[in-house]
Design a protein around this motif. Structure first.
Motif, PDB file in Angstrom:
ATOM      1  N   PHE A 127      -3.340  -7.017  12.447  1.00  0.00           N
ATOM      2  CA  PHE A 127      -3.922  -6.052  13.381  1.00  0.00           C
ATOM      3  C   PHE A 127      -5.393  -6.373  13.627  1.00  0.00           C
ATOM      4  O   PHE A 127      -6.054  -7.043  12.806  1.00  0.00           O
ATOM      5  N   GLU A 140      -6.627  -1.865  17.400  1.00  0.00           N
ATOM      6  CA  GLU A 140      -5.376  -1.244  16.970  1.00  0.00           C
ATOM      7  C   GLU A 140      -5.612  -0.283  15.816  1.00  0.00           C
ATOM      8  O   GLU A 140      -5.039   0.821  15.776  1.00  0.00           O
ATOM      9  N   LEU A 147       0.931  -0.263  12.171  1.00  0.00           N
ATOM     10  CA  LEU A 147       0.058  -1.405  12.426  1.00  0.00           C
ATOM     11  C   LEU A 147       0.844  -2.703  12.338  1.00  0.00           C
ATOM     12  O   LEU A 147       1.724  -2.855  11.476  1.00  0.00           O
TER      13      LEU A 147
END
Length: 440
Positions: free
Chosen positions: A124, A128, A120
């Protein structure tokens, strides 16, 4: 004289003398505390064999707790009688294994969890995180990643991340952890949609938490968000769950009233029932022995609900009619099925042959049995036995034996089934012509 110090000591002799006062203790064995046991090493001399560290002169300098650790208590035969020596039953072992499995907590794969975090970016977004959760196969890692994301600054979960996490936990049957995530979701009323709530209801029904599923359904109905309102899929999930709860006609009868109210509420809300919901209602009526109500729904399908019946519709009705001995109505529906190109299932075909045989219509039963074989349907041993028994009851034992041999020659029954059916005929009707030939 009891105060005299010897190799054993006056205290130990006093304890031996006190055995006469503790033969039947008022509170039982289970009430002894470790400290009391240390002070009274011979509370029930007839039930214990005590190897005391008092025999060691240095033990007199130890504390009571240390003395207890050096004292070995050996249960005698009388004490062992309190416990069963029988092996645990199969049901007990099954419950115990199930309880142990439920109590055993999975261990988090820390390396895998850190690897998921490393994928990540520093800031993020929900899309995502949802992608990482979807690709992750370990449900515990998904849960830890979900909880970790909840603690990150300026991040808020949305419906997609809740949905993926709940599905992962539900598939893994981690229902308690799933319930915790659902409670977090319910604390934020503005988050949610119909697909998310449908998944929650489905996995709650899989966990046999029908009350919890109904509460989620009520929340959907009362929601101001139109995207959260129940659809036909929501009702079908609940109808299927109620059908799976019953194990006999009485339980199905109790749930059938709830299904009827749920179906009426669906129609009143303007949701058109589909073939799945209509078949569910017919199946519920059949299982609860309300065949006439099932027939009413069947005749309303094309007229009222604009939905034509399929093979399952006929299948449920034929099975229900045969269960009540209404073979003429069952045959009418069966002929109608054949005209429409439908084929009965194994269960309904067996029900039809059994009902005809028990009703004395042996010739028709044999004809449908051969038709069943031609359509490659599986005939169970109960159907074979019922047909043979009814032929024998009509005084045609030789015909029954010949029919059984024909089934065996055409490989319709294996050797074990053949011998079992032959022995049944011999035991019930005294025909032992072929017993020696097919002996084990």
């Amino acid at each position: 004289m009891w105060e005299k110090k010897g190799a054993i000591g006056g205290d130990c002799l006093r304890y031996i003398y006190s055995k006469f006062l503790f033969i039947n203790p008022p509170s039982g064995i289970n009430t002894f505390h470790s400290k009391n046991l240390a002070k009274l090493p011979f509370p029930i001399l007839t039930q214990y064999s005590v190897i005391s560290s008092y025999l060691n002169p240095t033990a007199r300098k130890l504390k009571d707790t240390d003395l207890l650790a050096q004292t070995q208590i050996l249960p005698s035969s009388k004490f062992s009688a309190f416990y069963s020596t029988k092996a645990p039953s199969r049901s007990f072992r099954k419950r115990n294994n199930k309880r142990a499995k439920a109590n055993s907590k999975p261990i988090l794969d820390e390396a895998r969890f850190q690897q998921a975090i490393s994928q990540l970016p520093s800031r993020f977004i929900n899309e995502e995180l949802c992608k990482i959760l979807t690709l992750e196969d370990d449900p515990l890692v998904c849960l830890e990643l979900f909880n970790w994301a909840s603690q990150q600054h300026r991040f808020r979960h949305d419906a997609s991340t809740y949905h993926v996490t709940i599905k992962k936990l539900g598939i893994a049957k981690m229902y308690q952890e799933m319930d915790d995530v659902v409670n977090q979701l319910l604390a934020v009323p503005q988050i949610g949609n119909e697909a998310l709530y449908n998944s929650i209801i489905y996995y709650f029904t899989e966990a046999r938490k029908l009350t919890r599923a109904v509460n989620i359904f009520k929340r959907m109905k009362s929601s101001r968000n139109l995207d959260c309102r129940p659809s036909i899929k929501t009702y079908n999930i609940l109808l299927t769950a109620m059908l799976g709860r019953g194990r006999n006609s009485y339980i199905n009868h109790m749930y059938m009233e709830t299904m009827r109210c749920l179906f009426k509420q669906m129609v009143d809300d303007g949701i058109e029932p589909d073939i799945f919901s209509l078949n569910s209602m017919m199946k519920g009526y059949v299982l609860s022995l309300h065949i006439n109500d099932a027939l009413r729904v069947f005749h309303q399908m094309g007229v009222v609900y604009k939905c034509l019946p399929n093979s399952f519709s006929y299948d449920y009705l034929v099975h229900g009619l045969c269960a009540q001995g209404r073979t003429n109505n069952a045959i009418e529906l069966f002929d109608e099925m054949k005209e429409k190109g439908f084929v009965l299932s194994n269960k309904s075909f067996n029900s039809l042959v059994n009902a005809l045989a028990l009703g004395g219509e042996v010739k028709e039963a044999v004809n449908y049995l051969w038709e069943m074989i031609d359509k490659h349907r599986s005939v169970d041993i109960i159907t074979y036995k019922t047909v043979l028994d009814e032929i024998c009851r009509q005084g045609r034992v030789g015909e029954a034996t010949s029919l059984l041999k024909e089934w065996q020659e055409k490989d319709l029954v294996d050797g074990i089934t053949y011998r079992e059916l032959l022995h049944v005929l011999e035991d019930d009707f005294g025909n032992s012509n072929d017993r020696e030939r097919f002996r084990y």
